[in-house]
Design a protein around this motif. Sequence first.
Motif, mmCIF file in Angstrom:
data_model
loop_
_atom_site.group_PDB
_atom_site.id
_atom_site.type_symbol
_atom_site.label_atom_id
_atom_site.label_comp_id
_atom_site.label_asym_id
_atom_site.label_seq_id
_atom_site.Cartn_x
_atom_site.Cartn_y
_atom_site.Cartn_z
ATOM 1 N N TYR A 49 0.823 -1.206 0.000
ATOM 2 C CA TYR A 49 0.000 0.000 0.000
ATOM 3 C C TYR A 49 0.860 1.261 0.000
ATOM 4 O O TYR A 49 0.411 2.337 -0.412
ATOM 5 C CB TYR A 49 -0.937 0.003 1.216
ATOM 6 C CG TYR A 49 -0.248 0.276 2.530
ATOM 7 C CD1 TYR A 49 -0.224 1.560 3.061
ATOM 8 C CD2 TYR A 49 0.393 -0.736 3.236
ATOM 9 C CE1 TYR A 49 0.417 1.832 4.257
ATOM 10 C CE2 TYR A 49 1.028 -0.479 4.433
ATOM 11 C CZ TYR A 49 1.041 0.801 4.944
ATOM 12 O OH TYR A 49 1.676 1.057 6.129
ATOM 13 N N LEU A 50 2.115 1.132 0.450
ATOM 14 C CA LEU A 50 2.998 2.286 0.503
ATOM 15 C C LEU A 50 3.600 2.612 -0.854
ATOM 16 O O LEU A 50 3.736 3.776 -1.228
ATOM 17 C CB LEU A 50 4.133 2.038 1.510
ATOM 18 C CG LEU A 50 3.849 2.286 2.977
ATOM 19 C CD1 LEU A 50 5.075 1.926 3.799
ATOM 20 C CD2 LEU A 50 3.460 3.727 3.231
ATOM 21 N N SER A 51 3.999 1.575 -1.574
ATOM 22 C CA SER A 51 4.746 1.786 -2.805
ATOM 23 C C SER A 51 4.453 0.662 -3.790
ATOM 24 O O SER A 51 4.298 -0.496 -3.412
ATOM 25 C CB SER A 51 6.253 1.820 -2.493
ATOM 26 O OG SER A 51 7.013 1.928 -3.661
ATOM 27 N N ALA A 52 4.416 1.036 -5.084
ATOM 28 C CA ALA A 52 4.107 0.039 -6.112
ATOM 29 C C ALA A 52 5.234 -0.969 -6.295
ATOM 30 O O ALA A 52 4.993 -2.108 -6.687
ATOM 31 C CB ALA A 52 3.826 0.741 -7.438
ATOM 32 N N PHE A 53 6.466 -0.563 -5.989
ATOM 33 C CA PHE A 53 7.591 -1.472 -6.243
ATOM 34 C C PHE A 53 8.762 -1.079 -5.345
ATOM 35 O O PHE A 53 9.319 0.004 -5.484
ATOM 36 C CB PHE A 53 7.995 -1.402 -7.713
ATOM 37 C CG PHE A 53 8.806 -2.577 -8.187
ATOM 38 C CD1 PHE A 53 8.497 -3.873 -7.822
ATOM 39 C CD2 PHE A 53 9.891 -2.370 -9.032
ATOM 40 C CE1 PHE A 53 9.239 -4.942 -8.289
ATOM 41 C CE2 PHE A 53 10.641 -3.439 -9.508
ATOM 42 C CZ PHE A 53 10.308 -4.733 -9.131
ATOM 43 N N VAL A 150 5.887 6.909 -3.158
ATOM 44 C CA VAL A 150 5.517 6.396 -1.835
ATOM 45 C C VAL A 150 4.430 7.309 -1.276
ATOM 46 O O VAL A 150 4.571 8.537 -1.283
ATOM 47 C CB VAL A 150 6.721 6.375 -0.859
ATOM 48 C CG1 VAL A 150 6.316 5.736 0.473
ATOM 49 C CG2 VAL A 150 7.902 5.613 -1.463
ATOM 50 N N VAL A 151 3.330 6.732 -0.785
ATOM 51 C CA VAL A 151 2.195 7.521 -0.299
ATOM 52 C C VAL A 151 2.502 8.102 1.080
ATOM 53 O O VAL A 151 3.543 7.833 1.685
ATOM 54 C CB VAL A 151 0.915 6.652 -0.244
ATOM 55 C CG1 VAL A 151 0.577 6.116 -1.623
ATOM 56 C CG2 VAL A 151 1.082 5.499 0.752
ATOM 57 N N TRP A 152 1.571 8.890 1.613
ATOM 58 C CA TRP A 152 1.746 9.510 2.923
ATOM 59 C C TRP A 152 1.953 8.447 3.997
ATOM 60 O O TRP A 152 1.213 7.466 4.083
ATOM 61 C CB TRP A 152 0.520 10.347 3.287
ATOM 62 C CG TRP A 152 0.451 11.653 2.570
ATOM 63 C CD1 TRP A 152 -0.380 11.987 1.544
ATOM 64 C CD2 TRP A 152 1.264 12.807 2.828
ATOM 65 N NE1 TRP A 152 -0.132 13.280 1.139
ATOM 66 C CE2 TRP A 152 0.856 13.809 1.907
ATOM 67 C CE3 TRP A 152 2.276 13.087 3.736
ATOM 68 C CZ2 TRP A 152 1.437 15.070 1.885
ATOM 69 C CZ3 TRP A 152 2.860 14.352 3.713
ATOM 70 C CH2 TRP A 152 2.442 15.325 2.798
ATOM 71 N N HIS A 153 2.970 8.659 4.836
ATOM 72 C CA HIS A 153 3.273 7.672 5.874
ATOM 73 C C HIS A 153 4.273 8.263 6.865
ATOM 74 O O HIS A 153 4.903 9.293 6.608
ATOM 75 C CB HIS A 153 3.877 6.409 5.263
ATOM 76 C CG HIS A 153 5.242 6.625 4.660
ATOM 77 N ND1 HIS A 153 5.446 7.363 3.502
ATOM 78 C CD2 HIS A 153 6.480 6.216 5.074
ATOM 79 C CE1 HIS A 153 6.739 7.389 3.226
ATOM 80 N NE2 HIS A 153 7.388 6.715 4.159
#
Length: 313
Positions: A49-53, A150-153
Motif C-alpha cells: 500500500y505504501l509503494s508500487a515497487f 511512496v504515499v503519505w506515511h
Amino acid sequence: MEELGLKDVGISPYAVTAPFPLFNLEGVTELRRNILSDEVIDKFTVSSYLSAFQGREFTKNVAPFVHAAWTSPEVIRAVSDAAGIELVPVMELELGHVNYQLGEGGKAGVKLSPIAPGGGLTAPSVTVSDLAKYQALADAEDGSGPDNVVVWHYDAYPFVCVLMLSDVSNMIGGETALQCGDGSIRKARGPGVGNCVVMQGRHVKHAALRAYNSGERITMVTSFRAKDPLVHDGSITKRNRINYQWTVYRMKLLAERFTAMAAQLECEKAAVGGDADDEDGKGGSEIINVPVCQKWLEEQIAYLTMTGSQLMP
C-alpha cells in the motif's frame, strides 16, 4: 521541526536536511549494480500500500556493496552530522531498501535500467508546452494521487537517509512532501544523483511525489536510530522476516540502556563522597528519585512490550 509546527517532537531539532553529496558516481554505479541484479529484483522486491515497487531485506551476500557502504564509518558520520545527533543503522536487513518509480515498462522495465546512472537513457523529447504541463502537474501534486512513488506515511524508524541513484537532471517534481503540525504541506527539494537528504521520518509524516520528464527515479533508503541507548527509540515493525534482527537489536539496546543508567546512579552515589551517605541508614538510597525512577522503569517495560507486540509469526 519547530518551523513545521512540530516543536518538542522527535529526538532532534532537524526535520529534513537540504540535499548534500554522499556518494560519487562510481559509488552510485556499484550500488545500482547490486540493486538492479536479477537476484534482487526477482527475490527481494515487493508491492504494498505504501509503494508500487520496492526492493528490501536483501542480505549481505546478495548486495555486498550496499552493506559495506551503509556500515562504513564515513557514511555513518556524515549522516549523523546532518541529523544533529549521533546515529547508527538499525539493523542489517534495513540497509539500503529501494524505491523504484515504475515507468511504461512496469516491473519488467526495471531490469532494463542501465547500471550507470543515466547510461543508455536519452532525455525525453518534449516541447516547451510539455514542460509547462509537467510543471503544472508537479506543482499540483499533494501526495494524494495514485501515482506517487511512496504515499503519505510515517517511517518505522527515527531517521532515514534517502539517496538518489538516478540522473534526475531533467526531472520535474519528485520532491518529498512534508505535513506540518497544522496539516499544511511543504515540499522539500529532491537530491541529485549521489546526493541525499536526512529526515526524521518517524516523527514527520511525508510522501515521495511523482517525478515527471524523467525516465527513472530510483532512491535508496537506510534507517537509523540514536546511538545513545538512553535516547528515545520509537521504532516499530511488522515483518516476520526481520524477527531475529529486530529482537536482538532491541534486547541489546535495553541491555546498554540498563547498564548506562546503573553507571549513572553509581556516579551520583560516588559524588556524595565516602561513606557519609550511609550515616542516615539509607545506604545511599536518597539519590534515588522514586517517582522518576519508577517512570523510567515503566518506559522500559513499555519498550519491551512493544518489542514483543511487533513480532510476526
